[in-house]
Enzyme design. Structure first.
Site, PDB file in Angstrom:
ATOM      1  N   CYS A   1      -5.729   4.049  -3.441  1.00 44.54           N
ATOM      2  CA  CYS A   1      -5.975   2.684  -2.966  1.00 44.54           C
ATOM      3  C   CYS A   1      -7.176   1.961  -3.581  1.00 44.54           C
ATOM      4  O   CYS A   1      -7.029   0.953  -4.271  1.00 44.54           O
ATOM      5  CB  CYS A   1      -6.137   2.698  -1.457  1.00 44.54           C
ATOM      6  SG  CYS A   1      -4.842   3.573  -0.562  1.00 44.54           S
TER       7      CYS A   1
ATOM      8  N   ASP B   1      -0.120  -0.587  -4.892  1.00 42.06           N
ATOM      9  CA  ASP B   1      -1.411  -0.067  -5.358  1.00 42.06           C
ATOM     10  C   ASP B   1      -1.350   1.329  -5.944  1.00 42.06           C
ATOM     11  O   ASP B   1      -2.290   1.769  -6.602  1.00 42.06           O
ATOM     12  CB  ASP B   1      -2.448  -0.120  -4.233  1.00 42.06           C
ATOM     13  CG  ASP B   1      -2.135   0.835  -3.091  1.00 42.06           C
ATOM     14  OD1 ASP B   1      -0.987   1.306  -2.980  1.00 42.06           O
ATOM     15  OD2 ASP B   1      -3.046   1.101  -2.276  1.00 42.06           O
ATOM     16  N   ASN B   2      -0.291   2.077  -5.691  1.00 40.23           N
ATOM     17  CA  ASN B   2      -0.132   3.415  -6.287  1.00 40.23           C
ATOM     18  C   ASN B   2       1.263   3.922  -5.946  1.00 40.23           C
ATOM     19  O   ASN B   2       2.038   3.245  -5.266  1.00 40.23           O
ATOM     20  CB  ASN B   2      -1.193   4.396  -5.800  1.00 40.23           C
ATOM     21  CG  ASN B   2      -1.403   4.424  -4.309  1.00 40.23           C
ATOM     22  OD1 ASN B   2      -2.452   4.003  -3.805  1.00 40.23           O
ATOM     23  ND2 ASN B   2      -0.410   4.900  -3.570  1.00 40.23           N
TER      24      ASN B   2
ATOM     25  N   ASP C   1       0.842  -1.190   0.000  1.00 33.92           N
ATOM     26  CA  ASP C   1       0.000   0.000   0.000  1.00 33.92           C
ATOM     27  C   ASP C   1       0.884   1.248   0.000  1.00 33.92           C
ATOM     28  O   ASP C   1       1.654   1.462   0.946  1.00 33.92           O
ATOM     29  CB  ASP C   1      -0.892  -0.024   1.247  1.00 33.92           C
ATOM     30  CG  ASP C   1      -2.040   0.958   1.178  1.00 33.92           C
ATOM     31  OD1 ASP C   1      -1.955   1.904   0.379  1.00 33.92           O
ATOM     32  OD2 ASP C   1      -3.014   0.792   1.920  1.00 33.92           O
ATOM     33  N   ASP C   2       0.790   2.046  -1.046  1.00 33.64           N
ATOM     34  CA  ASP C   2       1.531   3.312  -1.156  1.00 33.64           C
ATOM     35  C   ASP C   2       3.047   3.133  -1.278  1.00 33.64           C
ATOM     36  O   ASP C   2       3.811   4.048  -0.955  1.00 33.64           O
ATOM     37  CB  ASP C   2       1.263   4.235   0.046  1.00 33.64           C
ATOM     38  CG  ASP C   2      -0.178   4.699   0.124  1.00 33.64           C
ATOM     39  OD1 ASP C   2      -0.955   4.372  -0.781  1.00 33.64           O
ATOM     40  OD2 ASP C   2      -0.522   5.388   1.096  1.00 33.64           O
TER      41      ASP C   2
ATOM     42  N   HIS D   1     -10.277  -2.528   0.646  1.00 36.53           N
ATOM     43  CA  HIS D   1     -10.722  -1.391  -0.166  1.00 36.53           C
ATOM     44  C   HIS D   1     -11.165  -1.864  -1.553  1.00 36.53           C
ATOM     45  O   HIS D   1     -10.502  -2.685  -2.174  1.00 36.53           O
ATOM     46  CB  HIS D   1      -9.576  -0.403  -0.341  1.00 36.53           C
ATOM     47  CG  HIS D   1      -9.777   0.879   0.408  1.00 36.53           C
ATOM     48  ND1 HIS D   1      -8.747   1.715   0.757  1.00 36.53           N
ATOM     49  CD2 HIS D   1     -10.891   1.481   0.866  1.00 36.53           C
ATOM     50  CE1 HIS D   1      -9.217   2.768   1.393  1.00 36.53           C
ATOM     51  NE2 HIS D   1     -10.522   2.637   1.479  1.00 36.53           N
TER      52      HIS D   1
END
Length: 545
Positions: free
Chosen positions: A84, A345-346, A39-40, A159
């Site tokens: 997300c 995710d990003n 995540d991130d 999410h």
């Protein structure tokens, strides 16, 4: 010998061999699949150079992920969505946000207020009202794999799907955990982002019936048997008696899941969307102290701690594949029959240089992420590709690798599902250098605070170069970049284009318009008159000649 007898003999030999081959083909085990979704985690946040064109971090240490890259194929042009929920929704559904079962464009809504002004000032467009989660009636990535008998599990962040995760999403074990852990302590509601809480009623908890068994504080046995082997040079004694970190708990759950399912008749798909290294960063105490002693600022030390903690838990999962029963021997190793995927995710929260921007932006720093696939003896070791891939491509790719014919699938109403992704399975196996698709799209009909406004982005591959064309609805303006030659997106080509560049821009403009129309992409309405915001004009880039 009589000629007839010869022929008969051959037939009797061939038929049993053919039958035997068919039976054996059916008995060839399908690969297990482990998909770790960070995540991130930014493109330059891991220390390997394989995934980021030798722009690996000199601060953050990820030895396990680095080794994973050397054992499989790394993608330098892997993409996700800007934050997300839309990335998870696209990965699970196999659809862009414009897809009928998706419709998740942003976290929460497309009307995210601007932090700079503590409000929502001067907007020109009333945003499209998106959905927060994907629809249940589609055939998603879990459903696709279940057609081949896969057992499915999700442990981590849900999410893009409902929380708590209920309903027909094809997930046998939905061990989802909200990012904010809440529990009543001494009668008061207390919140934590990463550390277990000691609830009055539940005891130590992450508010997850499946993961709470891993919530007890760190003790000597756990420190000595689970953490010590990583030799992280941190002071592990600092952890004794302190609350368990969510990242370790998710890793522990994953290890036990593998142990229980390694020798089962049917293969498993274990989807592990970690919360690490998301904002409100809280590292593990021993690792944070290690980075503080190295002179890093507290916020960066916490971030470095989170990244190394994530790396250690990727190691835990990997070790469980090597030795599922934990006896120290490798006679039960299932690594060779497991597809192991590491993805994010990003883009990153902090410095993504040489990429421009960060999480929430449509520039490369917000969208380009690390991606590694390992499948021993199928995917060549230590290989790198610059083929552009996206969240939407995972469903058809895993379908191809597990021999699922997605064209034969039908939804409950009898209709066929529509997927936007393209399989890159033949890229992974080395059979092809390119997939036939040339274009990728991002469409955002609304606002995310100061980070994006209503816009459409497309990327196009022309021979071996990638171009990006942005369209901004509020201003009716385009921007264009050659990200192969200009990875930092410094030169807007349209400010001084050559004749060839204008031709490319015109083609991209036409492709963008065609995609928007085909997908009936929403654009919102003008606040001044309530009319629908129009799509970009065909040949709208001609004014830049």
């Amino acid at each position: 010998m009589n000629p007839f007898l010869k022929i008969t003999t051959v037939v009797f030999i061939i038929v049993p061999l053919f039958t035997y081959a068919q039976k054996n083909k059916e008995k060839i085990p399908k690969p297990n699949i482990v998909l770790v979704f960070a995540d991130d985690l930014g493109w330059t946040d891991i220390s390997t150079g394989n995934t980021n064109k030798n722009n690996g971090s000199k601060i953050y240490k990820t030895p396990v992920i680095d080794k994973l890259a050397s054992q499989g194929m790394s993608f330098t042009n892997a993409y996700a969505n800007q934050n997300c929920a839309p990335s998870r929704a696209a990965l699970i559904s196999g659809q862009y946000a414009t897809g009928i079962e998706n419709q998740v464009y942003n976290v929460g809504s497309l009307k995210r207020q601007d932090k700079r002004t503590k409000g929502f000032p001067n907007v020109l467009i009333e945003p499209f009202k998106q959905k927060k989660v994907i629809a249940e009636d589609g055939i998603n990535i879990f459903d696709v794999l279940k057609t081949k008998g896969y057992r499915t599990a999700l442990v981590g962040k849900s999410h893009g799907t409902p929380h708590p995760l209920k309903g027909d999403f094809g997930i046998d074990l939905p061990a989802d955990i909200h990012h904010i852990i809440a529990a009543p302590i001494n009668g008061k509601r207390t919140k934590s982002f990463y550390l277990a809480l000691n609830s009055d009623k539940k005891g130590w908890t992450f508010n997850s019936e499946f993961v709470d068994k891993y919530a007890n504080p760190y003790d000597e046995e756990y420190i000595n048997t689970i953490l010590k082997p990583y030799k992280s040079q941190g002071n592990l004694t600092l952890l004794k008696g302190t609350p368990k970190h969510l990242t370790d708990a998710i890793g522990d759950f994953s290890v036990d899941y593998i142990k229980k399912n390694a020798n089962a008749e049917n293969p498993f798909f274990l989807y592990v969307p970690f919360h690490a290294v998301h904002s409100d960063v809280t590292g593990r105490k021993d690792l944070t102290q290690k980075y503080l002693k190295r002179g890093l600022k507290p916020r960066i030390a916490e971030y470095a701690s989170m990244i190394e903690l994530l790396d250690q838990n990727v190691g835990k999962i990997n070790n469980a594949l090597k030795d599922p029963n934990g006896d120290g021997k490798d006679d039960d190793d299932i690594t060779n029959n497991t597809i192991f995927i590491f993805y994010s995710d990003n883009g990153g929260l902090f410095n993504n240089s040489p990429l421009k921007g960060k999480k929430g932006n449509l520039t490369e720093g917000g969208l380009r992420v690390p991606l590694i696939f390992r499948y021993p003896n199928v995917i060549p070791e230590n290989t790198v590709t610059n083929q552009a891939v996206h969240c939407i491509d995972f469903l058809p790719t895993l379908a191809a690798l597990t021999d699922v014919d997605v064209t034969s699938l039908k939804k409950k109403d009898g209709s066929k599902p529509k997927y936007d992704g393209a399989s890159f399975a033949k890229i992974l196996t080395g059979k092809e250098k390119r997939i036939s698709r040339e274009n990728l799209f991002w469409h955002l009909p609304g606002y995310m605070d100061e980070r994006f406004s209503p816009s459409t982005l497309m990327q196009k591959r022309i021979e071996n170069e990638y171009y990006k064309l942005f369209y901004f609805y509020e201003t009716d303006e385009f921007e264009m970049y050659n990200i192969t030659k200009d990875i930092s997106e410094k030169r807007n080509i349209l400010e001084n284009p050559t004749s060839i560049e204008i031709e490319i821009a015109l083609q991209m403009n036409a492709d963008m318009l065609a995609w928007l129309k085909t997908n009936k992409a929403p654009t919102g309405t003008w606040l001044k008159n309530g009319e629908k915001v129009p799509y970009p004009k065909l040949n709208g880039v001609e004014k830049y000649k």
